[in-house]
Design a protein around this motif. Sequence first.
Motif, PDB file in Angstrom:
ATOM      1  N   GLY A 186      43.527   7.745 -15.192  1.00  0.00           N
ATOM      2  CA  GLY A 186      43.532   6.664 -14.197  1.00  0.00           C
ATOM      3  C   GLY A 186      43.389   5.306 -14.853  1.00  0.00           C
ATOM      4  O   GLY A 186      44.095   4.345 -14.506  1.00  0.00           O
ATOM      5  N   LEU A 187      42.482   5.207 -15.821  1.00  0.00           N
ATOM      6  CA  LEU A 187      42.282   3.944 -16.526  1.00  0.00           C
ATOM      7  C   LEU A 187      43.529   3.570 -17.329  1.00  0.00           C
ATOM      8  O   LEU A 187      43.943   2.393 -17.369  1.00  0.00           O
ATOM      9  N   ALA A 188      44.101   4.559 -18.012  1.00  0.00           N
ATOM     10  CA  ALA A 188      45.293   4.282 -18.822  1.00  0.00           C
ATOM     11  C   ALA A 188      46.446   3.844 -17.931  1.00  0.00           C
ATOM     12  O   ALA A 188      47.209   2.932 -18.283  1.00  0.00           O
ATOM     13  N   THR A 189      46.609   4.486 -16.807  1.00  0.00           N
ATOM     14  CA  THR A 189      47.695   4.119 -15.896  1.00  0.00           C
ATOM     15  C   THR A 189      47.482   2.710 -15.358  1.00  0.00           C
ATOM     16  O   THR A 189      48.415   1.897 -15.303  1.00  0.00           O
ATOM     17  N   THR A 190      46.274   2.386 -14.991  1.00  0.00           N
ATOM     18  CA  THR A 190      45.970   1.049 -14.477  1.00  0.00           C
ATOM     19  C   THR A 190      46.188   0.017 -15.572  1.00  0.00           C
ATOM     20  O   THR A 190      46.788  -1.039 -15.340  1.00  0.00           O
ATOM     21  N   LEU A 191      45.703   0.330 -16.769  1.00  0.00           N
ATOM     22  CA  LEU A 191      45.870  -0.597 -17.880  1.00  0.00           C
ATOM     23  C   LEU A 191      47.346  -0.766 -18.230  1.00  0.00           C
ATOM     24  O   LEU A 191      47.813  -1.889 -18.468  1.00  0.00           O
ATOM     25  N   ALA A 192      48.062   0.346 -18.293  1.00  0.00           N
ATOM     26  CA  ALA A 192      49.487   0.268 -18.610  1.00  0.00           C
ATOM     27  C   ALA A 192      50.239  -0.514 -17.542  1.00  0.00           C
ATOM     28  O   ALA A 192      51.149  -1.292 -17.847  1.00  0.00           O
ATOM     29  N   GLY A 193      49.838  -0.289 -16.323  1.00  0.00           N
ATOM     30  CA  GLY A 193      50.491  -1.025 -15.229  1.00  0.00           C
ATOM     31  C   GLY A 193      50.224  -2.501 -15.342  1.00  0.00           C
ATOM     32  O   GLY A 193      51.108  -3.326 -15.085  1.00  0.00           O
ATOM     33  N   ARG A 194      49.071  -2.902 -15.748  1.00  0.00           N
ATOM     34  CA  ARG A 194      48.750  -4.323 -15.895  1.00  0.00           C
ATOM     35  C   ARG A 194      49.497  -4.915 -17.092  1.00  0.00           C
ATOM     36  O   ARG A 194      49.931  -6.066 -17.054  1.00  0.00           O
ATOM     37  N   ILE A 195      49.597  -4.095 -18.163  1.00  0.00           N
ATOM     38  CA  ILE A 195      50.302  -4.583 -19.345  1.00  0.00           C
ATOM     39  C   ILE A 195      51.788  -4.755 -19.032  1.00  0.00           C
ATOM     40  O   ILE A 195      52.407  -5.759 -19.381  1.00  0.00           O
ATOM     41  N   ILE A 196      52.366  -3.761 -18.386  1.00  0.00           N
ATOM     42  CA  ILE A 196      53.786  -3.791 -18.085  1.00  0.00           C
ATOM     43  C   ILE A 196      54.067  -4.764 -16.946  1.00  0.00           C
ATOM     44  O   ILE A 196      55.087  -5.410 -16.894  1.00  0.00           O
TER      45      ILE A 196
ATOM     46  N   ARG B 274      32.344  21.712 -21.213  1.00  0.00           N
ATOM     47  CA  ARG B 274      33.366  21.011 -22.002  1.00  0.00           C
ATOM     48  C   ARG B 274      34.668  20.945 -21.206  1.00  0.00           C
ATOM     49  O   ARG B 274      35.329  19.890 -21.140  1.00  0.00           O
ATOM     50  N   ALA B 275      35.034  22.100 -20.616  1.00  0.00           N
ATOM     51  CA  ALA B 275      36.269  22.111 -19.829  1.00  0.00           C
ATOM     52  C   ALA B 275      36.154  21.152 -18.653  1.00  0.00           C
ATOM     53  O   ALA B 275      37.100  20.399 -18.345  1.00  0.00           O
ATOM     54  N   THR B 276      34.995  21.136 -18.017  1.00  0.00           N
ATOM     55  CA  THR B 276      34.782  20.213 -16.896  1.00  0.00           C
ATOM     56  C   THR B 276      34.849  18.770 -17.381  1.00  0.00           C
ATOM     57  O   THR B 276      35.469  17.903 -16.740  1.00  0.00           O
ATOM     58  N   ALA B 277      34.206  18.522 -18.549  1.00  0.00           N
ATOM     59  CA  ALA B 277      34.205  17.159 -19.089  1.00  0.00           C
ATOM     60  C   ALA B 277      35.616  16.734 -19.471  1.00  0.00           C
ATOM     61  O   ALA B 277      36.023  15.583 -19.233  1.00  0.00           O
ATOM     62  N   VAL B 278      36.383  17.661 -20.097  1.00  0.00           N
ATOM     63  CA  VAL B 278      37.756  17.334 -20.473  1.00  0.00           C
ATOM     64  C   VAL B 278      38.577  17.043 -19.228  1.00  0.00           C
ATOM     65  O   VAL B 278      39.345  16.066 -19.185  1.00  0.00           O
ATOM     66  N   THR B 279      38.418  17.869 -18.215  1.00  0.00           N
ATOM     67  CA  THR B 279      39.166  17.647 -16.972  1.00  0.00           C
ATOM     68  C   THR B 279      38.776  16.308 -16.354  1.00  0.00           C
ATOM     69  O   THR B 279      39.638  15.516 -15.928  1.00  0.00           O
ATOM     70  N   GLN B 280      37.487  16.065 -16.306  1.00  0.00           N
ATOM     71  CA  GLN B 280      37.009  14.811 -15.728  1.00  0.00           C
ATOM     72  C   GLN B 280      37.455  13.630 -16.569  1.00  0.00           C
ATOM     73  O   GLN B 280      37.871  12.593 -16.051  1.00  0.00           O
ATOM     74  N   LEU B 281      37.387  13.787 -17.894  1.00  0.00           N
ATOM     75  CA  LEU B 281      37.807  12.731 -18.800  1.00  0.00           C
ATOM     76  C   LEU B 281      39.295  12.459 -18.659  1.00  0.00           C
ATOM     77  O   LEU B 281      39.735  11.306 -18.651  1.00  0.00           O
TER      78      LEU B 281
END
Length: 178
Positions: free
Chosen positions: A139-149, A126-133
């Motif tokens: 990364g996805l949120a940053t890329t998406l936010a960067g595209r939105i902004i 779970r800890a590994t999955a949370v870290t990986q998630l």
Amino acid sequence: MPLLEGINLGPLLPEHPEELIVGIILFLIIWFVAAKFVVPKFEATYAERTEEIQGGIEKAEAAQAEAAAALEEYRAQLASAREEASRIREDAKSQGAAIIADMRQQATEESSRLLSNAKAQIEAERATAVTQLRSEVGGLATTLAGRIIGESLDDDERAARTVDRFIADLEAHPAGQA
């Protein structure tokens, strides 16, 4: 034989009195020989047989007493064997119960150990999955936010804060409300 002339004795009265005397003498000789030699042999034989019979009776009584003693000894041994068999059964039952209790305890310990290992493994995964998630979602949120902004959000510190805030919002709202 004038006295006996009127009486008819028939065949009992010998014709010649000498025959009567010879008969009496022979009877006495036979009686003497029988008394001297034959009767003692019969008495000795009778005494021997009496002793043999008495000895046989004594032997039979001794054998019967010995058989009774052997029977008592056998019964005592049989009773002892039954007691020992009962004791062995009781020991086996108690040992079986102890073995079952020991096996149950071992099974409980083993299941507890397996459960704790599984929980630890699940927690680690779970800890590994949370870290990986977090890293992937971040990364996805940053890329998406960067595209939105329309500008790049490559600043790691700012991206990490954004991801943490996003995950905190997700954790604060249950899945059905999101």
